[in-house]
Design a protein around this motif. Structure first.
Motif, PDB file in Angstrom:
ATOM      1  N   HIS A   1       0.808  -1.221   0.000  1.00  0.00           N
ATOM      2  CA  HIS A   1       0.000   0.000   0.000  1.00  0.00           C
ATOM      3  C   HIS A   1       0.841   1.271   0.000  1.00  0.00           C
ATOM      4  CE1 HIS A   1      -2.934  -3.038   1.599  1.00  0.00           C
ATOM      5  NE2 HIS A   1      -3.626  -2.472   0.641  1.00  0.00           N
TER       6      HIS A   1
ATOM      7  N   GLN B   1      -6.488   4.419   5.939  1.00  0.00           N
ATOM      8  CA  GLN B   1      -7.705   4.413   5.135  1.00  0.00           C
ATOM      9  C   GLN B   1      -8.219   2.980   4.998  1.00  0.00           C
ATOM     10  OE1 GLN B   1      -7.442   6.551   1.455  1.00  0.00           O
ATOM     11  NE2 GLN B   1      -6.602   8.400   2.406  1.00  0.00           N
ATOM     12  N   PRO B   2      -9.513   2.800   4.797  1.00  0.00           N
ATOM     13  CA  PRO B   2     -10.082   1.446   4.728  1.00  0.00           C
ATOM     14  C   PRO B   2      -9.338   0.548   3.744  1.00  0.00           C
ATOM     15  CG  PRO B   2     -11.825   3.077   4.769  1.00  0.00           C
ATOM     16  CD  PRO B   2     -10.546   3.851   4.640  1.00  0.00           C
ATOM     17  N   GLY B   3      -8.966  -0.627   4.237  1.00  0.00           N
ATOM     18  CA  GLY B   3      -8.283  -1.605   3.398  1.00  0.00           C
ATOM     19  C   GLY B   3      -6.783  -1.478   3.346  1.00  0.00           C
TER      20      GLY B   3
ATOM     21  N   THR C   1      -2.977  -1.373   4.920  1.00  0.00           N
ATOM     22  CA  THR C   1      -2.226  -1.900   6.050  1.00  0.00           C
ATOM     23  C   THR C   1      -0.764  -1.518   5.916  1.00  0.00           C
ATOM     24  OG1 THR C   1      -1.870  -4.016   4.917  1.00  0.00           O
ATOM     25  CG2 THR C   1      -3.766  -3.872   6.415  1.00  0.00           C
TER      26      THR C   1
ATOM     27  N   ALA D   1      -5.529   6.966  11.662  1.00  0.00           N
ATOM     28  CA  ALA D   1      -6.152   5.729  11.188  1.00  0.00           C
ATOM     29  C   ALA D   1      -5.712   5.485   9.752  1.00  0.00           C
ATOM     30  CB  ALA D   1      -7.667   5.846  11.255  1.00  0.00           C
TER      31      ALA D   1
ATOM     32  N   GLY E   1      -5.550   7.991   7.071  1.00  0.00           N
ATOM     33  CA  GLY E   1      -6.888   8.528   7.277  1.00  0.00           C
ATOM     34  C   GLY E   1      -6.858   9.679   8.269  1.00  0.00           C
TER      35      GLY E   1
END
Length: 413
Positions: free
Chosen positions: A180, A281-283, A285, A279, A340
């Protein structure tokens, strides 16, 4: 008056570790702190048990970079202009200690501590039942350009002589380990380093182990330390004074408030630092602690979220926070990893206690029987706390030290 064998002043990683090692050698130890375990400098760091950090953090000597530092243009360092009269003499000592011949001496002093750092942690982690906090993923040093990657690889190759395990990664290799992240030129993956998902929780776990084994925690101001007429030492506790023949000064960046009181002068400085949690972002790692070497910040996966830690700020210890490095680095970090929302109301601030040679002060106070020093661990208080705690306890109890303590002596300056 309450009694103990040893009073340890400071319940950060350094002080708690010293207390545990003294306790294991049969000493009745009282751990003194105004707050609690791991709530100051030990709370805010990158969470690395840095087994690969044989070479100290050096004062830069490249003239072009020095000009940029002087103008406060680089995100990895920042200084307060108003603090220059007090910090400039220390910075000059730091610059001199970063000369090649002096660095070789610092490396020789660091090596036996660094090489046992993870071993000593693992023993305490097992005893404290804190295994969930440690990860054996190493850490990755990223480079944005081929030029900086070549310099980083050259530095890494020098470390292979110390039996370290290192992977050199191209951009595809980085993507395989951190899918990511944005594309970078390459990276160096230092595999021997462990990381901690909550540094403050690890210090607290060690403190809980100390208490479970019969140790005492005393909520008191360490600055009330006084030498008793019989030569012992005491502090003012909530139930009267607590006295012991020996006292260990492990107050990190506040240590100078006591050692100067007793006439000890040494070039003691501070590198302040900041962190914020975000945080993902969604998805998304993050699998490893990641240093963006070209921009001077680190992202570390923590229990609370992704921790962004800043470089060094040169200021007086207690000056108001100026988290400009976080403000500069956050937008850059967002281009590297999909961060996030922020999870903290404001950046955390702490101070790293440093001597110019980046070695701790460890051993007896030359002119005061029963007073012992254990501070100045610079960037590596989390890493070195257990190993310097062991070395100090060996000296205090008459054991043969596992390494020569002379490089860390109080009067080396």
């Amino acid at each position: 008056m309450q009694k103990a064998d040893v009073i340890v002043l400071g319940a950060g990683m350094v002080g708690v570790s010293a207390a545990l090692h003294l306790q294991a050698r049969g000493r009745d130890v009282a751990l003194v702190d105004r707050r609690g375990a791991g709530l100051e400098t030990s709370f805010g760091n990158a969470g690395l048990i840095e087994r690969s950090s044989i070479f100290p953090y050096l004062f830069p000597r490249d003239p072009k970079r020095l000009v940029k530092y002087a103008l406060n243009l680089l995100p990895e360092a920042h200084y307060h202009v108003a603090a220059l009269p007090s910090v400039a003499p220390w910075l000059m000592r730091y610059w001199r200690a970063s000369s090649p011949e002096r660095v070789a001496k610092s490396i020789a002093g660091r090596r036996p501590l660094i090489e046992r750092s993870l071993i000593e942690h693992e023993a305490l982690i097992q005893q404290a039942g804190a295994g969930r906090l440690i990860r054996y993923t190493g850490w990755i040093k990223l480079f944005r350009s081929d030029e900086t990657l070549a310099l980083g690889v050259a530095d890494a190759e020098k470390l292979r002589a110390y039996d370290l395990h290192i992977d050199i990664l191209d951009s595809k290799g980085v993507a395989a380990r951190e899918p990511h992240l944005a594309k970078v030129a390459g990276a160096v993956h230092y595999l021997d380093t462990a990381s901690v998902s909550d540094p403050g929780a690890l210090a607290k776990a060690y403190a809980d182990l100390f208490l479970a084994r019969g140790g005492r925690f005393v909520s008191a101001d360490a600055l009330t330390l006084e030498q008793e007429p019989d030569g012992g030492w005491s502090v003012a506790g909530p139930e009267g004074r607590l006295a012991a023949p020996d006292a260990v000064l492990a107050l990190g960046p506040w240590s100078d408030q006591i050692f100067r009181r007793y006439g000890y002068e040494m070039p003691f400085g501070f590198k302040r630092g900041y962190h914020m949690h975000y945080a993902p972002q969604p998805g998304a790692t993050l699998n490893h602690p990641i240093l963006d070497a070209d921009n001077g910040y680190l992202l570390a996966p923590m229990d609370r979220g992704i921790r962004l830690t800043s470089g060094a700020e040169f200021a007086t210890r207690d000056a108001p926070p100026t988290p400009v490095q976080i403000e500069r680095c956050e937008p850059i970090a967002r281009t590297l990893f999909p961060l996030g929302p922020a999870l903290d109301r404001a950046p955390w601030k702490g101070a790293r206690p440093c001597l110019p040679d980046m070695l701790p002060v460890l051993g007896p106070a030359p002119r005061h029987k029963g007073l012992w020093f254990d501070f100045g661990h610079a960037h590596h208080g989390l890493t070195l706390g257990p190993v310097t705690g062991r070395l100090l306890a060996e000296m205090m109890t008459g054991e043969t030290p596992f390494t020569d303590p002379a490089p860390y002596r109080v009067d080396r300056f």
